[in-house]
Design an enzyme around this catalytic site. Structure first.
Site, PDB file in Angstrom:
ATOM      1  N   LYS A  67      35.644  39.501  35.109  1.00  0.00           N
ATOM      2  CA  LYS A  67      36.729  40.311  34.556  1.00  0.00           C
ATOM      3  C   LYS A  67      36.118  41.473  33.804  1.00  0.00           C
ATOM      4  CE  LYS A  67      41.279  39.976  34.534  1.00  0.00           C
ATOM      5  NZ  LYS A  67      42.087  39.227  35.514  1.00  0.00           N
TER       6      LYS A  67
HETATM    7  N1  GLU Z   1      43.700  40.888  38.128  1.00  0.00           N
HETATM    8  C1  GLU Z   1      44.211  40.010  39.118  1.00  0.00           C
HETATM    9  C2  GLU Z   1      44.101  38.561  38.670  1.00  0.00           C
HETATM   10  O1  GLU Z   1      44.071  38.270  37.496  1.00  0.00           O
HETATM   11  C3  GLU Z   1      43.641  40.275  40.502  1.00  0.00           C
HETATM   12  C4  GLU Z   1      42.150  40.152  40.638  1.00  0.00           C
HETATM   13  C5  GLU Z   1      41.631  40.631  41.988  1.00  0.00           C
HETATM   14  O2  GLU Z   1      42.412  40.971  42.856  1.00  0.00           O
HETATM   15  O3  GLU Z   1      40.408  40.635  42.136  1.00  0.00           O
HETATM   16  O4  GLU Z   1      44.107  37.657  39.459  1.00  0.00           O
END
Ligand code: GLU
Length: 414
Positions: free
Chosen positions: A104
């Site tokens: 993240k």
């Molecule tokens: N931010 C989104 C999540 O929390 C998508 C992450 C992604 O597509 O890599 O799942």
């Protein structure tokens, strides 16, 4: 934020590993992020001043493949929050069987308070700063709270400019025109709808007329609302950060979305009564979809929640204490790492299409997504039955087991 998302993620993890017979070293390694990068960088603002921004990129685990996870722009971003979200990405990818580890990123900022050009400069500089970690083979970011297609396009372009040629597979959630995928924009909401429908079946609640409440009417909540309405349910309330709207006979959510796009908020929408976000969470309903931020349902309000099913479109919307209270009340909670995994699943499809330079049609994408989520939903419930635990614990147990297995097979280097 009073609640610490990382402490919550660790609490869930510690409970889940107590059901598994893992070596203590493996548990210790899974408990911590593999690597964490903090970047402080300058951006020249419109008035000529220079502002320093702080951002993060955390890789939690890489046993199953390159790391995947979004980038968040929000004033409340902290390293602990990014750590929690990275850990949840590891479990999320493992639950739905994607060949990824979890990551993240985040930048402490209020994107709404920045001019467009400032936002672009900040995004391009942040992308450059984290490019030591980012690559199509190593770490593939995507959008999250406060970011979207526009930011993903800037990141793809920045990374590509440094290399001298276009590399669309370095980031997902891009616009269609530059290697994005059909279905990605709606994917998280579609997944919330798909898993909520499965939960309704399990609870023997008819879909036709089922009363659904959606907190957060953005990139996740809005598609979750209109796709669930299209399947026959009644969306009785939705909200944005400023508050919600309620109509017992059901909202026309596509119209609400048009209104919100035109007016920037739900305030003033005529076919409904106003209510606060706190009131919205306590409405009598069949399905509550918290699709906003972490820690919305805590020990303080969990006892007043009257939903039969909670579909976690957001990451971490319930604290562990709230989770216990609601489990005791017999609420069926579809955990975030399963419920909102539609987004990263279609991100995976986007990445695969970019790597192959071969693109699929929308029906194929939506059908593959449905199959993966229904299969994973059933798998989680099987594990829950086996260990006699609620779906969140089952999803965690299943995910941790998969990642631990990969680590054991790979062995400890050197
Ligand atoms: N931010 C989104 C999540 O929390 C998508 C992450 C992604 O597509 O890599 O799942």
């Amino acid at each position: 934020m009073a609640e610490n998302a990382y402490a919550n993620a660790l609490q869930q993890f510690d409970t889940a590993v107590s059901y598994l017979n893992l070596k203590s070293g493996i548990v210790e390694y899974l408990r911590v992020p593999k690597r964490e990068l903090t970047v402080n960088f300058p951006v020249e603002m419109q008035d000529g001043s220079v502002r320093i921004f702080t951002g993060y990129r955390v890789h939690h685990n890489t046993a199953l493949g390159p790391t995947k996870g979004g980038i968040r722009y929000h004033p409340d971003v902290t390293l602990d929050e990014v750590r929690a979200l990275a850990m949840w990405m590891t479990w999320k990818c493992a639950v739905v069987g994607l060949p990824y580890g979890g990551a993240k990123g985040g930048v402490i900022c209020d994107p709404k308070a920045l001019a467009l050009r400032e936002l672009e400069k900040m995004t391009r500089r942040y992308a450059t700063e984290i490019s030591v970690l980012m690559s199509p083979q190593g770490d593939i970011p995507a959008s999250d709270v406060g970011t979207g297609e526009r930011e993903m396009a800037w990141i793809m372009d920045t990374y590509s400019m440094h290399r001298g040629y276009s590399i669309p597979a370095v980031v997902t959630g891009k616009p269609l025109a530059i290697g994005g995928s059909f279905g990605r924009a709606e994917a998280t909401g579609r997944g919330v709808m798909i898993t909520a429908l499965e939960a309704l079946k399990r609870k023997n609640i008819p879909l036709e007329g089922a009363r659904v409440v959606v907190q957060g009417f953005g990139k996740v909540g809005a598609p979750a609302a209109y796709l669930t309405e299209e399947r026959g349910a009644k969306i009785i309330a939705v909200s944005d950060v400023k508050g919600g709207i309620y109509n017992a006979s059901g909202l026309k959510t596509r119209e609400v979305l048009q209104y919100m796009t035109a007016h920037g908020s739900l305030a003033g929408y005529r076919e409904a009564e106003r209510l606060t976000n706190a009131e919205l969470l306590e409405l009598d309903c069949d399905v509550l979809m918290p699709c906003a931020m972490e820690n919305q349902i805590t020990a303080a309000n969990a006892g007043r929640v009257r939903a039969k099913i909670i579909a976690e479109g957001a990451n971490g919307p319930l604290t562990p204490e709230a989770d216990d209270i609601l489990n005791d009340q017999g609420v069926f909670i579809i955990p975030d790492i399963l419920c909102n995994a539609g987004g990263v699943t279609v991100s995976y499809f986007e990445w695969v299409q970019d790597l192959q330079s071969f693109f699929w049609g929308e029906d194929e994408i939506n059908e593959r997504l449905r199959q993966i989520l229904v299969r994973s939903f059933n798998q989680v419930l099987r594990v829950g039955h086996e260990h006699q635990v609620a779906p969140r614990m089952a999803a965690q147990i299943y995910a941790i087991q998969r990642v631990a297995e990969a680590m054991m097979i790979r062995g400890i280097y050197p």
